[in-house]
Design a protein around this motif. Structure first.
Motif, short mmCIF file in Angstrom:
data_model
loop_
_atom_site.label_atom_id
_atom_site.label_comp_id
_atom_site.label_asym_id
_atom_site.label_seq_id
_atom_site.Cartn_x
_atom_site.Cartn_y
_atom_site.Cartn_z
N ALA A 137 0.83 -1.21 0.00
CA ALA A 137 0.00 0.00 0.00
C ALA A 137 0.86 1.26 0.00
O ALA A 137 0.49 2.28 -0.58
CB ALA A 137 -0.93 -0.01 1.21
N GLU A 138 2.04 1.20 0.67
CA GLU A 138 2.92 2.38 0.73
C GLU A 138 3.89 2.45 -0.44
O GLU A 138 4.76 3.32 -0.47
CB GLU A 138 3.67 2.39 2.07
CG GLU A 138 2.74 2.61 3.27
CD GLU A 138 3.46 2.96 4.56
OE1 GLU A 138 4.56 3.56 4.49
OE2 GLU A 138 2.92 2.64 5.64
N GLY A 139 3.79 1.50 -1.37
CA GLY A 139 4.62 1.55 -2.57
C GLY A 139 6.04 1.03 -2.41
O GLY A 139 6.93 1.38 -3.19
N PHE A 140 6.27 0.20 -1.39
CA PHE A 140 7.61 -0.37 -1.19
C PHE A 140 7.98 -1.27 -2.37
O PHE A 140 7.13 -2.00 -2.90
CB PHE A 140 7.65 -1.20 0.09
CG PHE A 140 7.87 -0.41 1.36
CD1 PHE A 140 7.20 0.78 1.57
CD2 PHE A 140 8.73 -0.87 2.34
CE1 PHE A 140 7.40 1.51 2.74
CE2 PHE A 140 8.94 -0.16 3.51
CZ PHE A 140 8.28 1.03 3.72
N SER A 141 9.28 -1.24 -2.73
CA SER A 141 9.74 -2.16 -3.78
C SER A 141 10.18 -3.49 -3.18
O SER A 141 10.16 -4.51 -3.88
CB SER A 141 10.86 -1.54 -4.61
OG SER A 141 11.90 -1.10 -3.79
#
Ligand SMILES: [Zn+2]
Ligand SMILES: [Zn+2]
Length: 280
Positions: free
Chosen positions: A29-33
């Protein structure tokens, strides 16, 4: 790969407060890779923090279920945060070397007191104070020296990918005696430890867990310039125990590292530790 990653994370298999899957969902959801799970490894002394050895296969199974389920959305890695206790129990022992993990964190939480009792130096300041008064008759310096003797032995023995939260005892010790972590002998201990780390080409975590509450990183920002001069590679981690904290303190740590001269941090990508520039 972006700069949103975290490889130090506790869930319900140890002392974290949510199921492993909740951390993964939050990271997506927070866009972590990339995201890494690192429960407290099984430990010989019973306590409420470390995973029980019988749960290791369930831990690995749950990780692999999530890795398969979310593979199109995020890179997932499984590790452990492994304690140093003594020469017979630490990250270098065969039990840990033989586990099928992506990475290992080496951390000192416990020290052994003069009467042979292992005590956790990492808990609440009140409990730390009770331990120092009970087992060291108030000699907090002796407890700190034991912490660093264990720390030096940890890096001699190896068996881990990066060092967890070095200088962490500086927080509880300086709550016990204000200013202790700025006394010359303490700073010398940390400086000598950093030189030993650099000589072994070891990677170090900048742990952001206490940034919001205590305004300090582990190690303390004061050491970042020396670390940079020594060429020590760093991994920035939040040591999250609840999903909403997975990125806590990270932007501030990246800025502090840049101020100290760092131009890149290290992250796991496609199974390898790679250097990722701070400025895109
Ligand atoms: Zn830890
Ligand atoms: Zn941890």
């Amino acid at each position: 790969m972006n700069l949103l990653t975290n490889y130090h994370s506790h869930c319900e298999f140890c002392d974290g407060h949510a199921p492993m899957e909740e951390f993964v969902k939050e990271a997506i959801a927070e866009g972590f890779s990339a995201y890494g799970i690192s429960s407290h490894a099984p430990f010989p002394v019973p306590n409420n923090c470390n995973m029980h050895r019988e749960r290791m296969s369930a831990y690995l199974d749950e990780f692999h279920r999530l890795k398969a389920l979310y593979s199109s959305q995020i890179e997932l890695y499984v590790g452990l945060e492994i304690d140093f206790l003594d020469d017979s129990f630490n990250p270098s022992i065969s039990y840990f070397r033989e586990l099928p993990l992506d990475y290992r964190i080496g951390s000192v939480h416990y020290i052994v007191t003069p009467d042979g009792t292992p005590i956790d130096t990492d808990g609440s300041p009140d409990r730390f104070k009770t331990y120092i008064d009970t087992y060291f008759e108030g000699d907090v310096d002796e407890a700190v020296h034991r912490f660093y003797r264990s720390s030096f032995r940890l890096i001699e023995l190896g068996g881990f990918d990066f060092l967890g939260h070095l200088d962490k005892i500086g927080l509880n010790a300086s709550l016990y005696r204000p200013g202790l972590d700025h006394e010359a002998w303490y700073r010398r201990l940390v400086a000598d430890y950093l030189e030993a780390i650099a000589a072994r080409h070891l990677m170090v975590e900048v742990n952001t867990k206490a940034w919001a509450t205590r305004g300090r990183f582990f190690p303390n920002e004061d050491y970042f310039e020396q670390m940079h001069r020594l060429g020590i590679r760093v991994v920035v981690n939040s040591d999250a125990h609840i999903p909403t904290k997975i990125n806590a303190g990270r932007p501030e740590a990246l800025q502090a590292l840049a101020r100290a001269g760092y131009t890149a941090v290290w992250q796991l990508s496609r199974g390898e530790w790679v250097e990722v520039p701070l400025e895109g």
